[in-house]
Write a protein that holds these residues in place. Sequence first.
Motif, PDB file in Angstrom:
ATOM      1  N   ASP A 186       0.507  -1.404  -0.041  1.00 33.36           N
ATOM      2  CA  ASP A 186       0.100  -0.201   0.075  1.00 33.36           C
ATOM      3  C   ASP A 186       1.088   1.292   0.076  1.00 33.36           C
ATOM      4  OD1 ASP A 186      -2.613   1.236   0.151  1.00 33.36           O
ATOM      5  OD2 ASP A 186      -1.422   1.670   1.753  1.00 33.36           O
ATOM      6  N   SER A 206       1.310   0.942  -5.000  1.00 32.77           N
ATOM      7  CA  SER A 206      -0.778   1.178  -5.418  1.00 32.77           C
ATOM      8  C   SER A 206      -0.175   2.301  -4.792  1.00 32.77           C
ATOM      9  CB  SER A 206      -1.568   0.682  -3.747  1.00 32.77           C
ATOM     10  OG  SER A 206      -1.813   1.227  -3.147  1.00 32.77           O
ATOM     11  N   TYR A 212      -8.564   6.668  -5.248  1.00 33.10           N
ATOM     12  CA  TYR A 212      -8.055   5.426  -4.649  1.00 33.10           C
ATOM     13  C   TYR A 212      -8.534   5.032  -3.351  1.00 33.10           C
ATOM     14  CZ  TYR A 212      -5.633   4.724  -9.304  1.00 33.10           C
ATOM     15  OH  TYR A 212      -5.255   4.289 -10.675  1.00 33.10           O
ATOM     16  N   GLY A 213      -8.887   4.206  -3.282  1.00 37.90           N
ATOM     17  CA  GLY A 213      -8.938   3.230  -1.777  1.00 37.90           C
ATOM     18  C   GLY A 213      -7.468   2.783  -0.571  1.00 37.90           C
ATOM     19  N   MET A 215      -4.347  -0.365  -0.155  1.00 38.00           N
ATOM     20  CA  MET A 215      -3.802  -1.479  -1.489  1.00 38.00           C
ATOM     21  C   MET A 215      -4.356  -2.302  -0.056  1.00 38.00           C
ATOM     22  SD  MET A 215      -3.187  -4.544  -1.847  1.00 38.00           S
ATOM     23  CE  MET A 215      -1.809  -4.412  -0.857  1.00 38.00           C
ATOM     24  N   PHE A 288      -5.267  -0.871 -10.156  1.00 37.94           N
ATOM     25  CA  PHE A 288      -5.636  -0.793  -8.730  1.00 37.94           C
ATOM     26  C   PHE A 288      -7.619   0.036  -8.302  1.00 37.94           C
ATOM     27  CE2 PHE A 288      -1.167  -0.971  -8.187  1.00 37.94           C
ATOM     28  CZ  PHE A 288      -0.584  -2.205  -7.582  1.00 37.94           C
ATOM     29  N   GLY A 289      -7.615  -0.666  -7.293  1.00 42.87           N
ATOM     30  CA  GLY A 289      -9.108  -0.073  -6.722  1.00 42.87           C
ATOM     31  C   GLY A 289     -10.082   0.068  -8.097  1.00 42.87           C
ATOM     32  N   SER A 422     -15.851   1.640   2.104  1.00 38.86           N
ATOM     33  CA  SER A 422     -14.686   1.614   1.120  1.00 38.86           C
ATOM     34  C   SER A 422     -14.350   0.175   1.365  1.00 38.86           C
ATOM     35  CB  SER A 422     -13.135   2.495   2.755  1.00 38.86           C
ATOM     36  OG  SER A 422     -13.541   4.044   2.414  1.00 38.86           O
ATOM     37  N   LYS A 426     -13.629   0.864  -3.007  1.00 33.31           N
ATOM     38  CA  LYS A 426     -12.274   1.431  -3.432  1.00 33.31           C
ATOM     39  C   LYS A 426     -11.155   0.604  -3.582  1.00 33.31           C
ATOM     40  CE  LYS A 426     -12.033   6.090  -3.066  1.00 33.31           C
ATOM     41  NZ  LYS A 426     -11.577   7.067  -2.097  1.00 33.31           N
ATOM     42  N   ASN A 427     -11.278   0.099  -2.334  1.00 31.81           N
ATOM     43  CA  ASN A 427      -9.591  -0.556  -1.881  1.00 31.81           C
ATOM     44  C   ASN A 427      -9.648  -1.784  -2.866  1.00 31.81           C
ATOM     45  OD1 ASN A 427      -9.945   0.955   0.324  1.00 31.81           O
ATOM     46  ND2 ASN A 427     -10.848  -0.511   1.701  1.00 31.81           N
ATOM     47  N   ASP A 428      -8.319  -2.267  -2.549  1.00 26.37           N
ATOM     48  CA  ASP A 428      -8.461  -3.935  -2.894  1.00 26.37           C
ATOM     49  C   ASP A 428      -8.288  -5.093  -1.996  1.00 26.37           C
ATOM     50  OD1 ASP A 428      -7.324  -3.021  -5.661  1.00 26.37           O
ATOM     51  OD2 ASP A 428      -6.054  -1.404  -5.302  1.00 26.37           O
TER      52      ASP A 428
END
Length: 549
Positions: A186, A206, A212-213, A215, A288-289, A422, A426-428
């Motif tokens: 992250d 990330s 983005y949120g 990682m 990502f995201g 989130s 947005k998050n991975d």
Amino acid sequence: MKSSIQVAIVLFFVGWSSVWGQTQIKEKDYTLTYFPTYLSILFHDGIASQSLHIEDALTQAPVPFERLANPNQIILNQLRPSQLIKLRYTSSQHETKTSVVANSSISSGSIEVYFNHTVDTSLAQTQAAVNLADALDEKLISYINQCQNDLDITIYNSYSPSSTTGIAGAINAAFARGVSVRIIYDGSTSSVMIPLLNPLIPILASPSSSSYGLMHNKFVIFDGNSSDPNTPIVWTGSTNWTTAQIDGPDRNNVITIQDKAIALAFKMEFDEMWGSSTTVPNALNSKFGPYKTDNTPHHFVVGNKVVDLYFSPSDGTNSKIIDAINSADSDIEVATMLITRSDIKNALLAKYSSGLTNINLMVDSQNPSGNQISAIQAGLPVGQAVVFTLSGLMHHKFMVIDNFNANSDPLVLTGSHNWSNSAENKNDENTLVVHDATIANQYFQAFADLYQQAGGNMEFLGVKASSANENLCTIYPNPTSENCTIKWNQNSSVLAYVRIFSTEGKAVFEQQTTTDTSTTVSTASLEEGIYFVSVETILGKEVFKLIKK
């Protein structure tokens, strides 16, 4: 419910059943049936089957298939074990769709579960849960030390004491002996471990812009490219690699799966973030995201178990959580750090209102904006939704469904995905759903121990509840067919109240007695299954699990 007849159950647009030794999985547009030597796909409408194109998901090479007498059914008898294939077709609504399917592996299918805190093994049905306490990092290091060819790591936050010891030392040693190592971390978190790595190891942070949120993944793929089907292993769960997270006091879990197809699916997700399948990340292709796509298989046959896999935010994981809740027949146990989604709250309370009263829930004491715990507590009986206030974080994100009902579909949902906006948007993240009574029960043992510490109502968990005397009585025979006897272990004579509950939490028997003589309880009218016998006097209270045969 699972059945030996040829009927597929429905679980969040997905069903699975055992059909004379085969496994059947039902998707929205088609049904997969796994045979020993081939895979069958039955489409639910003719337009999809006639417009079908199939290719290898990794190489894009065309995959041949044969049509059967039913024009909507095809078979694939030239697949490799663990092969991932992409289906492209047009739906009856004239919408072009793609879906990725995993062929079954010839791997061992071994699944191991580890916790870094105490567990209640008295509730083990077939296998005791494993508490590694502060040795969880040593278990991770042992997996890294065994890695032979390739090592892909995603980690949100991490620590290591030095470049030659701890997790960083193990990664550096693996790289030194020729293992191909790739690491995603992250970009918004200061991971102490990252600067300790050999500078030749390729790493990727990330993006940390507002688009983005986090990682937030914590998965590792060991030897995913190995030609030996019994070598690839995936490590995932809720555990970050900081000292508090992996050693405690934060409460966490890890699940490992030895399966080639699962490993390849995780590698697809890794490569999407990495931007390539090589050792060099490609920033132009990296996603990502919210920029990722739903491009991995979701269902796997792992050692005769069905395992579902979802990545966030592309795969709609929140709906899978709700669908798992809706699938419950007897009981739901939730241990998740937080719940900020009102739709999850509504699903839990609707399930309770529909008659499934054995719902037990635990969240951590941190109180982010929008936390739904107060509303859940208001909708459930006192003591069935509790807040964990002991030191450290209750960092789990798991749910057990139907631990007490082997005839249903016992499962555990676990991973890195918090039950928040989130995580969903947005998050991975990654989430596994393991349809297996033994694995689900191991998580139940962990839940029961923490739930008891948090002051939860243990009456329906088969745990001795707030007893002033832990040797109040004994019950025999157990299992029973007609009657059982309560033998009092006290010399005094006091009033006693005996109640029997179903696994749904419904009282099915009540009796008042005294403790001066043994008490006979009639169970003849009870159906076969598991029940809980609650015995209470002024001397204390105990709850026993009773099996009616």
